[in-house]
Write a protein that holds these residues in place. Structure first.
Motif, PDB file in Angstrom:
ATOM      1  N   GLU A 165      18.763  36.899  -4.225  1.00 49.24           N
ATOM      2  CA  GLU A 165      18.786  36.335  -2.862  1.00 49.24           C
ATOM      3  C   GLU A 165      18.122  34.957  -2.820  1.00 49.24           C
ATOM      4  O   GLU A 165      18.614  34.043  -2.139  1.00 49.24           O
ATOM      5  CB  GLU A 165      18.125  37.288  -1.848  1.00 49.24           C
ATOM      6  N   VAL A 166      17.024  34.806  -3.585  1.00 54.84           N
ATOM      7  CA  VAL A 166      16.358  33.492  -3.632  1.00 54.84           C
ATOM      8  C   VAL A 166      17.313  32.454  -4.232  1.00 54.84           C
ATOM      9  O   VAL A 166      17.466  31.334  -3.716  1.00 54.84           O
ATOM     10  CB  VAL A 166      15.045  33.574  -4.450  1.00 54.84           C
ATOM     11  N   LEU A 167      18.010  32.850  -5.314  1.00 52.69           N
ATOM     12  CA  LEU A 167      18.965  31.939  -5.955  1.00 52.69           C
ATOM     13  C   LEU A 167      20.067  31.534  -4.964  1.00 52.69           C
ATOM     14  O   LEU A 167      20.431  30.356  -4.860  1.00 52.69           O
ATOM     15  CB  LEU A 167      19.580  32.632  -7.192  1.00 52.69           C
ATOM     16  N   GLY A 168      20.586  32.513  -4.228  1.00 54.34           N
ATOM     17  CA  GLY A 168      21.645  32.235  -3.247  1.00 54.34           C
ATOM     18  C   GLY A 168      21.158  31.301  -2.155  1.00 54.34           C
ATOM     19  O   GLY A 168      21.845  30.333  -1.790  1.00 54.34           O
ATOM     20  N   ASN A 169      19.976  31.581  -1.633  1.00 59.11           N
ATOM     21  CA  ASN A 169      19.424  30.714  -0.573  1.00 59.11           C
ATOM     22  C   ASN A 169      19.237  29.284  -1.090  1.00 59.11           C
ATOM     23  O   ASN A 169      19.570  28.311  -0.407  1.00 59.11           O
ATOM     24  CB  ASN A 169      18.065  31.248  -0.093  1.00 59.11           C
ATOM     25  N   GLU A 170      18.687  29.179  -2.306  1.00 61.96           N
ATOM     26  CA  GLU A 170      18.435  27.840  -2.867  1.00 61.96           C
ATOM     27  C   GLU A 170      19.741  27.085  -3.082  1.00 61.96           C
ATOM     28  O   GLU A 170      19.846  25.891  -2.817  1.00 61.96           O
ATOM     29  CB  GLU A 170      17.641  27.944  -4.181  1.00 61.96           C
ATOM     30  N   ARG A 171      20.754  27.800  -3.593  1.00 60.09           N
ATOM     31  CA  ARG A 171      22.041  27.127  -3.831  1.00 60.09           C
ATOM     32  C   ARG A 171      22.670  26.671  -2.517  1.00 60.09           C
ATOM     33  O   ARG A 171      23.252  25.588  -2.439  1.00 60.09           O
ATOM     34  CB  ARG A 171      22.996  28.080  -4.565  1.00 60.09           C
ATOM     35  N   ALA A 172      22.587  27.512  -1.488  1.00 61.43           N
ATOM     36  CA  ALA A 172      23.156  27.121  -0.181  1.00 61.43           C
ATOM     37  C   ALA A 172      22.439  25.878   0.339  1.00 61.43           C
ATOM     38  O   ALA A 172      23.070  24.941   0.845  1.00 61.43           O
ATOM     39  CB  ALA A 172      23.030  28.276   0.816  1.00 61.43           C
ATOM     40  N   LYS A 173      21.118  25.847   0.181  1.00 65.40           N
ATOM     41  CA  LYS A 173      20.341  24.692   0.655  1.00 65.40           C
ATOM     42  C   LYS A 173      20.732  23.426  -0.109  1.00 65.40           C
ATOM     43  O   LYS A 173      20.909  22.353   0.464  1.00 65.40           O
ATOM     44  CB  LYS A 173      18.837  24.971   0.474  1.00 65.40           C
ATOM     45  N   THR A 174      20.874  23.564  -1.432  1.00 61.14           N
ATOM     46  CA  THR A 174      21.235  22.399  -2.251  1.00 61.14           C
ATOM     47  C   THR A 174      22.630  21.909  -1.900  1.00 61.14           C
ATOM     48  O   THR A 174      22.862  20.710  -1.706  1.00 61.14           O
ATOM     49  CB  THR A 174      21.176  22.782  -3.755  1.00 61.14           C
ATOM     50  N   LEU A 175      23.578  22.852  -1.809  1.00 60.51           N
ATOM     51  CA  LEU A 175      24.976  22.475  -1.557  1.00 60.51           C
ATOM     52  C   LEU A 175      25.114  21.712  -0.245  1.00 60.51           C
ATOM     53  O   LEU A 175      25.828  20.708  -0.169  1.00 60.51           O
ATOM     54  CB  LEU A 175      25.840  23.751  -1.526  1.00 60.51           C
ATOM     55  N   PHE A 176      24.421  22.194   0.794  1.00 55.82           N
ATOM     56  CA  PHE A 176      24.613  21.592   2.122  1.00 55.82           C
ATOM     57  C   PHE A 176      23.445  20.697   2.550  1.00 55.82           C
ATOM     58  O   PHE A 176      23.399  20.265   3.695  1.00 55.82           O
ATOM     59  CB  PHE A 176      24.826  22.706   3.159  1.00 55.82           C
ATOM     60  N   LYS A 177      22.503  20.449   1.627  1.00 55.61           N
ATOM     61  CA  LYS A 177      21.327  19.613   1.923  1.00 55.61           C
ATOM     62  C   LYS A 177      20.622  20.128   3.192  1.00 55.61           C
ATOM     63  O   LYS A 177      20.309  19.376   4.131  1.00 55.61           O
ATOM     64  CB  LYS A 177      21.718  18.145   2.086  1.00 55.61           C
ATOM     65  N   ALA A 178      20.392  21.431   3.207  1.00 54.73           N
ATOM     66  CA  ALA A 178      19.787  22.077   4.375  1.00 54.73           C
ATOM     67  C   ALA A 178      18.326  22.424   4.084  1.00 54.73           C
ATOM     68  O   ALA A 178      17.936  22.603   2.931  1.00 54.73           O
ATOM     69  CB  ALA A 178      20.558  23.339   4.722  1.00 54.73           C
TER      70      ALA A 178
ATOM     71  N   VAL B 110      23.781  31.335   7.455  1.00 54.65           N
ATOM     72  CA  VAL B 110      23.255  30.384   8.443  1.00 54.65           C
ATOM     73  C   VAL B 110      22.339  29.389   7.736  1.00 54.65           C
ATOM     74  O   VAL B 110      21.555  29.775   6.858  1.00 54.65           O
ATOM     75  CB  VAL B 110      22.444  31.098   9.559  1.00 54.65           C
ATOM     76  N   LEU B 111      22.459  28.134   8.140  1.00 54.87           N
ATOM     77  CA  LEU B 111      21.535  27.083   7.690  1.00 54.87           C
ATOM     78  C   LEU B 111      20.760  26.625   8.924  1.00 54.87           C
ATOM     79  O   LEU B 111      21.317  26.605  10.023  1.00 54.87           O
ATOM     80  CB  LEU B 111      22.315  25.889   7.130  1.00 54.87           C
ATOM     81  N   CYS B 112      19.494  26.260   8.733  1.00 50.12           N
ATOM     82  CA  CYS B 112      18.762  25.741   9.907  1.00 50.12           C
ATOM     83  C   CYS B 112      17.630  24.830   9.460  1.00 50.12           C
ATOM     84  O   CYS B 112      17.312  24.734   8.273  1.00 50.12           O
ATOM     85  CB  CYS B 112      18.221  26.881  10.769  1.00 50.12           C
ATOM     86  N   LYS B 113      17.060  24.158  10.452  1.00 46.39           N
ATOM     87  CA  LYS B 113      15.878  23.340  10.188  1.00 46.39           C
ATOM     88  C   LYS B 113      14.722  24.288   9.865  1.00 46.39           C
ATOM     89  O   LYS B 113      14.641  25.397  10.404  1.00 46.39           O
ATOM     90  CB  LYS B 113      15.519  22.503  11.428  1.00 46.39           C
ATOM     91  N   GLU B 114      13.804  23.806   9.026  1.00 47.63           N
ATOM     92  CA  GLU B 114      12.684  24.635   8.572  1.00 47.63           C
ATOM     93  C   GLU B 114      11.900  25.228   9.749  1.00 47.63           C
ATOM     94  O   GLU B 114      11.449  26.375   9.699  1.00 47.63           O
ATOM     95  CB  GLU B 114      11.754  23.782   7.678  1.00 47.63           C
TER      96      GLU B 114
END
Ligand code: DSN
Length: 420
Positions: A74-87, A239-243
């Motif tokens: 799950e951490v890997l997935g979250n990190e990849r989503a953040k990197t892909l979409f610059k979120a 979902v992506l969001c601001k920190e």
């Protein structure tokens, strides 16, 4: 199919249904704008042993033991989503795009709060406030739509409605809108009335990932998506969001909107995000748009009217009134010859949602199978011939053979499945 060996042994009735659907997908020309073909690693992950584990909460803060391994995924997935979409923050647990929207509403809204969303009949989505959906039942959604002349989003109307109703949230994004959305403009309207801003990019997520379309991420407080449409992968949402909203979103997802997570699907999403970072994926996304623009051009030459005059993304809305046809008529005739589209209301449609004056066509699935602009020309010509011969089954039967021959040139998962 090798991967359904046990199903074949234990439940032949069900196996035969999957086999029949495989055959349909194998030769059919699939042009439903929300569909795609998942890469084989995603099929494998969605059928993997990860389905066996129960988790609730987020990595490191779980309600069940034995989550150490799965947390890494799950951490890997979250990190990849953040990197892909610059979120700044990602949550890949939502079971679907609708759930992803529910998670955001649960994060920041109370029942009865006022929200602006694009109406379904001008291209929005059920979860953007339709009365038959939880969104329209639990929140006070005020619909906005399109400018009647340009058939583009009416930003002046959004501003007027925002000033009049002072919404808590403005939702942008659509399931049947073929043009770029000015996120900065809507963000400015939202901030001028102190509203949150959410973008549902479910349809165009893959085109955003490939930078073929502008990203809503810099502007929106929350961005929701599925991974099934132009992201062309796992059947789920995220979902992506601001920190600053991270905690709220995670709690709204679990326990707010969902129970235990679907880890096999989350693993498939995790692969999805890696795949969407490749040059191969970017090339596919560019081709999706080129194919859509070519098909729109051919259909226009053949006398159809394309809503707003064209497309910037993977889909187009075709107004059938110049052909004196309804959406339901053409959808049925195209299905008969092996081309799958869906009837769809056009802006300010005089017909009901059951009949409609239009169809929605998308190029994602056939681009994944390898189709290029020349194939779009052929498909455009076939659609025109079907429209001209809507009830002439002698002609339609001949067209059916052509469609089958064309479809057979673009097989599904070549070399992956054993033959039946
Ligand atoms: N919203 C539906 C569509 O666009 O077809 C399903 O995702």
């Amino acid at each position: 199919m090798k991967t359904l060996k046990s199903v074949k042994e234990k439940d032949i009735e069900l196996y035969r249904i999957v086999e029949e659907e495989f055959a349909r997908q194998e030769v059919g020309i699939e042009m439903i704008a929300s569909e795609s073909y998942a890469p084989t690693p995603i099929l494998e992950l969605q059928g993997s042993i990860l389905t066996n584990k129960t988790t609730e909460g987020v990595p490191g803060k779980r309600y069940h033991a034995g989550c150490g391994v799965i947390d890494k995924m799950e951490v890997l997935g979250n990190e990849r989503a953040k990197t892909l979409f610059k979120a700044e923050h990602a949550n890949i647990q939502p079971h679907s795009g609708s759930n992803a929207n529910m998670c955001v509403y649960q994060s920041i809204l109370k029942p009865g709060d006022t929200v602006l969303g694009m109406s379904l009949d001008t291209g929005g989505h059920l979860t953007h406030g339709h009365k038959a959906n939880f969104s329209g039942r639990f929140f006070n959604f005020i619909p906005y739509g399109l400018n009647r002349e340009t058939e583009l989003i009416d930003y002046d109307e959004i501003e007027r409605l925002a000033n009049e109703h002072k919404p808590k949230l403005i939702v942008a994004g659509a399931s049947a809108y073929s043009r770029e959305i000015d996120y900065e403009k809507i963000y400015n309207i939202a901030k001028s009335v102190d509203a949150y801003f959410m973008v549902d990019m479910a349809h165009i997520g893959g085109l955003v990932a490939a930078e073929v379309l502008p990203s809503p991420v810099p502007h929106a407080d929350f961005v929701t998506s599925t991974t099934t449409k132009t992201l062309a992968g796992a059947r789920g949402g995220f979902v992506l969001c601001k920190e600053k909203f991270a905690n709220k979103l995670d709690k709204a997802t679990f326990p707010g909107a969902q129970g235990s997570a679907h880890l096999h699907i989350m693993a498939a999403k995790t692969y999805n995000f890696k795949h969407a970072m490749t040059e191969e994926f970017r090339e596919y996304a560019r081709q999706v748009v080129k194919n859509a623009q070519k098909l729109a051009e051919v259909l226009q030459e053949k006398g159809f009217r394309i809503v707003s005059g064209g497309t910037d993304n993977h889909l187009m809305l075709v107004d059938l009134r110049p052909k004196d046809l309804t959406g339901v008529q053409l959808e049925k005739a195209l299905e008969y010859v092996g081309i799958t589209v869906n009837k769809n209301m056009i802006p300010f449609d005089p017909e009901t949602s059951v009949t409609t004056s239009g169809i929605r066509i998308g190029t994602t699935a056939m681009t994944i199978k390898g189709m290029k602009e020349t194939n779009m020309e052929e498909i455009g010509n076939i659609i025109a011939e079907v429209a001209e011969n809507i009830e002439d089954y002698k002609v339609l039967d001949k067209i059916k053979i052509r469609v089958c021959d064309l479809g057979a040139k673009f097989p599904l998962y070549p070399g992956y499945f054993e033959s039946f």
